[in-house]
Design an enzyme around this catalytic site. Structure first.
Site, PDB file in Angstrom:
ATOM      1  N   GLU A  98       0.839  -1.206   0.000  1.00 32.75           N
ATOM      2  CA  GLU A  98       0.000   0.000   0.000  1.00 32.75           C
ATOM      3  C   GLU A  98       0.872   1.254   0.000  1.00 32.75           C
ATOM      4  OE1 GLU A  98      -2.390  -1.193   3.347  1.00 32.75           O
ATOM      5  OE2 GLU A  98      -3.239  -2.793   2.102  1.00 32.75           O
ATOM      6  N   GLY A 174      -6.519  -8.175   1.509  1.00 28.27           N
ATOM      7  CA  GLY A 174      -7.847  -7.605   1.726  1.00 28.27           C
ATOM      8  C   GLY A 174      -8.901  -8.106   0.763  1.00 28.27           C
TER       9      GLY A 174
HETATM   10  P1  13P Z   1      -5.274  -8.721   4.951  1.00 32.02           P
HETATM   11  O1  13P Z   1      -4.911  -9.779   5.984  1.00 32.02           O
HETATM   12  O2  13P Z   1      -6.391  -7.844   5.392  1.00 32.02           O
HETATM   13  O3  13P Z   1      -5.470  -9.328   3.600  1.00 32.02           O
HETATM   14  O4  13P Z   1      -3.999  -7.744   4.852  1.00 32.02           O
HETATM   15  C1  13P Z   1      -2.747  -8.280   4.652  1.00 32.02           C
HETATM   16  C2  13P Z   1      -1.721  -7.227   4.790  1.00 32.02           C
HETATM   17  O5  13P Z   1      -1.610  -6.338   3.964  1.00 32.02           O
HETATM   18  C3  13P Z   1      -0.861  -7.263   5.979  1.00 32.02           C
HETATM   19  O6  13P Z   1       0.199  -6.361   5.873  1.00 32.02           O
END
Ligand code: 13P
Length: 252
Positions: A98, A174
């Site tokens: 991100e 996510g």
């Molecule tokens: P999720 O477990 O919500 O898919 O996120 C993973 C993540 O980006 C952890 O840094």
């Protein structure tokens, strides 16, 4: 070499100070007695000091989600390694997808942040991973190799021994689409081979590689059974004390 599992939670931009305190009130009792593993939670910056205070006297460790490489200066909105230490942090996530996708993070800035974290004695959790487009174009290994070399290739073997790597396929974050244990295991084995090639067999055997991307209580066990998967970096499922405690206790 036996590698101690690490279960880390990345809260991203979730939870106020009050919600953080509430989480730990519950969570610390749920994981009391969970031995033989490291537990790290990474709240947003404003909640770091409260989180550190809340876990005092337990073995739960606190990490941040980013840091700047300079010690101080006119860098509005940034925080330094020393500031994180002052908040009781022991870990810091670096190069999350991100950050790469929305905030212009590159392998070169990942390398600078890793150096700053190590110099301060923080444990970097360095994230790598391919997008769906890259996987579909059979470019996964190329992408991982480039991110590995660009972010970590400059380290000494000794410094490399102090970091954690997180393999996080972007398409699994996510989305509820977890990489299968086979897919994740293959990527981890590839990263470990890269580590061996760059830093030697001993460093490669010791480095812990966490998987991230829709890790949940019901899929963590299968992932952790893979030889090269040494832990998880958990987003959504780390926000709830019971679900993250179940992940921490993956083998019970
Ligand atoms: P999720 O477990 O919500 O898919 O996120 C993973 C993540 O980006 C952890 O840094």
């Amino acid at each position: 070499m036996a590698r101690t599992p690490v279960l880390a939670g990345n809260w991203k931009m979730f939870k106020t100070v009050q919600q953080t305190v509430q989480f730990f009130d519950e969570f610390k009792h749920l994981v009391a007695g969970a031995a033989g593993r490291e537990i790290v939670l990474c709240p947003p910056f404003p909640a770091l000091a409260a989180a550190s205070e809340a876990v005092r006297g337990t073995s739960i460790q606190i990490g941040a989600q980013n840091l700047h490489w300079e010690a101080e200066g006119a860098f509005t909105g940034e925080v330094s390694a020393g500031m994180l230490l002052g908040c009781g942090c022991s870990h810091v996530i670096i190069g999350h997808s991100e950050r790469r996708q929305y905030f212009g993070e590159t392998d070169a800035t990942v390398a600078k942040r890793v150096d700053a974290a190590l110099a301060a004695g923080l444990t970097p959790i360095v994230c790598v991973g391919e997008t769906l487009e890259e996987r579909e174009a059979s470019r996964t290994e190329d992408v991982l190799a480039t991110q590995f070399s660009g972010g970590l290739g400059h380290l000494s073997s000794e410094s490399f021994g102090k970091i954690l790597i997180a393999y996080e396929p972007v398409w699994a974050i996510g989305t509820g689409k977890t990489a299968t244990p086979e897919m994740a295991g293959d990527a981890h084995a590839f990263l470990r081979a890269k580590a061996a090639e760059t830093f030697g067999a001993e460093a490669a055997a010791g480095v812990r590689i966490l998987y991230g991307g829709s890790v949940k209580p019901n899929n963590v066990k299968g992932l952790m059974e893979r030889e090269d998967i040494d832990g998880g970096l958990v987003g959504g499922a780390s926000l709830d004390p019971e679900s993250f405690a179940a992940i921490v206790r993956f083998d019970s």
